[in-house]
Design an enzyme around this catalytic site. Structure first.
Site, PDB file in Angstrom:
ATOM      1  CG  MET A  70       4.421   6.354 -10.414  1.00 30.83           C
ATOM      2  SD  MET A  70       3.243   5.360 -11.374  1.00 30.83           S
ATOM      3  CE  MET A  70       1.861   6.448 -11.546  1.00 30.83           C
TER       4      MET A  70
ATOM      5  N   GLY B  50       2.086  -4.044  -2.024  1.00 33.94           N
ATOM      6  CA  GLY B  50       0.678  -4.320  -1.748  1.00 33.94           C
ATOM      7  C   GLY B  50      -0.148  -4.274  -3.018  1.00 33.94           C
TER       8      GLY B  50
ATOM      9  CG  ASN C 144      14.069 -12.719  -0.407  1.00 34.46           C
ATOM     10  OD1 ASN C 144      14.592 -12.718   0.714  1.00 34.46           O
ATOM     11  ND2 ASN C 144      14.054 -11.655  -1.181  1.00 34.46           N
TER      12      ASN C 144
ATOM     13  CG  ASP D   5       5.231  -7.740  -5.245  1.00 32.51           C
ATOM     14  OD1 ASP D   5       5.508  -8.066  -4.075  1.00 32.51           O
ATOM     15  OD2 ASP D   5       5.665  -6.716  -5.786  1.00 32.51           O
TER      16      ASP D   5
HETATM   17  O1  RIB Z   1       8.204  -5.848  -5.272  1.00 30.06           O
HETATM   18  C1  RIB Z   1       8.349  -4.852  -6.225  1.00 30.06           C
HETATM   19  C2  RIB Z   1       7.845  -3.551  -5.700  1.00 30.06           C
HETATM   20  O2  RIB Z   1       8.673  -3.130  -4.627  1.00 30.06           O
HETATM   21  C3  RIB Z   1       7.881  -2.406  -6.684  1.00 30.06           C
HETATM   22  O3  RIB Z   1       6.714  -2.302  -7.449  1.00 30.06           O
HETATM   23  C4  RIB Z   1       8.167  -1.194  -5.818  1.00 30.06           C
HETATM   24  O4  RIB Z   1       7.118  -0.282  -5.765  1.00 30.06           O
HETATM   25  C5  RIB Z   1       8.511  -1.762  -4.448  1.00 30.06           C
HETATM   26  O5  RIB Z   1       7.468  -1.596  -3.584  1.00 30.06           O
END
Ligand code: RIB
Length: 295
Positions: free
Chosen positions: A15, A44, A186, A242
């Site tokens: 969260m 994830g 990165n 992500d």
């Molecule tokens: O890459 C972003 C994420 O990194 C966030 O959502 C946070 O939870 C961390 O895991």
């Protein structure tokens, strides 16, 4: 591939506790911020949601705690059309939490892993069938390295490609590097990797995300290529990497074309930064296709 690509994400679920502020406090200082909101996150989970929105059949292998955050984060997967059957609820443990400070469109993040620590090789053995039914596997480093290494071994034996987003950076065992298909660091993560890993081991495996400077990758013959990024109205970069990873594996599993998959993932990432929250701006396929037309 006629059917949807099957993507398995083995990784973290958090969260996100997001505070926006004009001023970042110095040590010992208190400042007044602007806003606070909780958002679903975890590298994830974010990558799984990105892939699901882009049309992959996603299964998330992870863990949450026995608390309200865990319950609502699990529900999120179902709402996104992802399979949550392989998410374990760990008794007497809290769900992973990320404290995020957003200032000037950029972020600073601290992760308290909670239940994510309990993704162990033993627990993964129980999920083996689900993991092996995928076309591609995606992992990050917010879960124990033993779990990553176990999954890479399993995938290698069954000839399933594995992509690792090495974030947050930690030393990577040589056995993992040898068996992984691609790594998506990165610039900072890549420079750390280059200090500890023999260059010949990562040749042809690195897809380096460089923000506005695009994405660089090296072909197996040593030739370097850079795929430019797309212009974006940046509000929050949290989750851009992500989105890139979720989009890349979805497109790569479908077409097996690295260059096309990077272009697609770049367009998806450029859309993701235009809204607040790691998952808030993650696009659906039509929006990505439309953004790609502006090139
Ligand atoms: O890459 C972003 C994420 O990194 C966030 O959502 C946070 O939870 C961390 O895991």
């Amino acid at each position: 591939m006629k059917r949807n690509p099957r993507v398995c994400v083995v990784g973290s679920i958090n969260m996100d506790m997001v505070t926006t502020t004009d001023k970042i406090p110095a040590q010992g200082e208190t400042v007044m911020g602007e806003s606070f909101t909780t958002y679903p996150g975890g590298k994830g989970a974010n990558q799984a949601v990105a892939a699901a929105r882009l049309g992959a059949d996603v299964v998330m292998v992870g863990a949450v705690g026995e608390d309200a955050f865990g319950k609502s984060l699990k529900e999120r997967f179902r709402e996104e059309g992802a399979n949550d059957e392989a998410i374990t609820t760990v008794p007497y443990e809290s769900t992973g939490v990320a404290t995020i400070i957003i200032s000037d469109g950029d972020n600073r993040i601290i992760v308290a892993p909670g239940a994510n620590k309990y993704i162990t090789p033993e627990r993964l053995k129980e999920k083996e069938d689900i993991i092996l039914s995928s076309d591609i596997i995606l992992m990050q480093f917010e879960i124990p390295m033993e779990a990553v290494a176990h999954t890479v071994d399993l995938a290698y034996k069954h000839d399933i490609p594995v992509v690792i987003n090495p974030a947050p950076f930690t030393d990577i065992p040589e056995s993992v590097i040898k068996k992984v298909t691609f790594l998506t660091p990165n610039e900072l993560e890549l420079s750390e990797m280059e200090q500890s890993i023999d260059a010949s081991l990562i040749k042809g495996k690195i897809i380096e995300t460089r923000g506005e400077q695009g994405v660089a990758f090296m072909l197996t013959n040593g030739e370097k290529k850079t795929i430019p990024s797309f212009p974006a109205q940046v509000k929050d970069t949290t989750g851009a990497g992500d989105t890139f990873n979720g989009a890349f594996v979805t497109e790569y599993a479908k077409e097996k074309d690295i260059e096309k998959a990077i272009q697609f993932a770049n367009a998806a990432a450029s859309l993701s930064v235009e809204k607040i929250g790691a998952q808030g701006g993650m696009p659906e396929r039509e929006a990505v296709v439309k953004r790609m037309e502006i090139k």
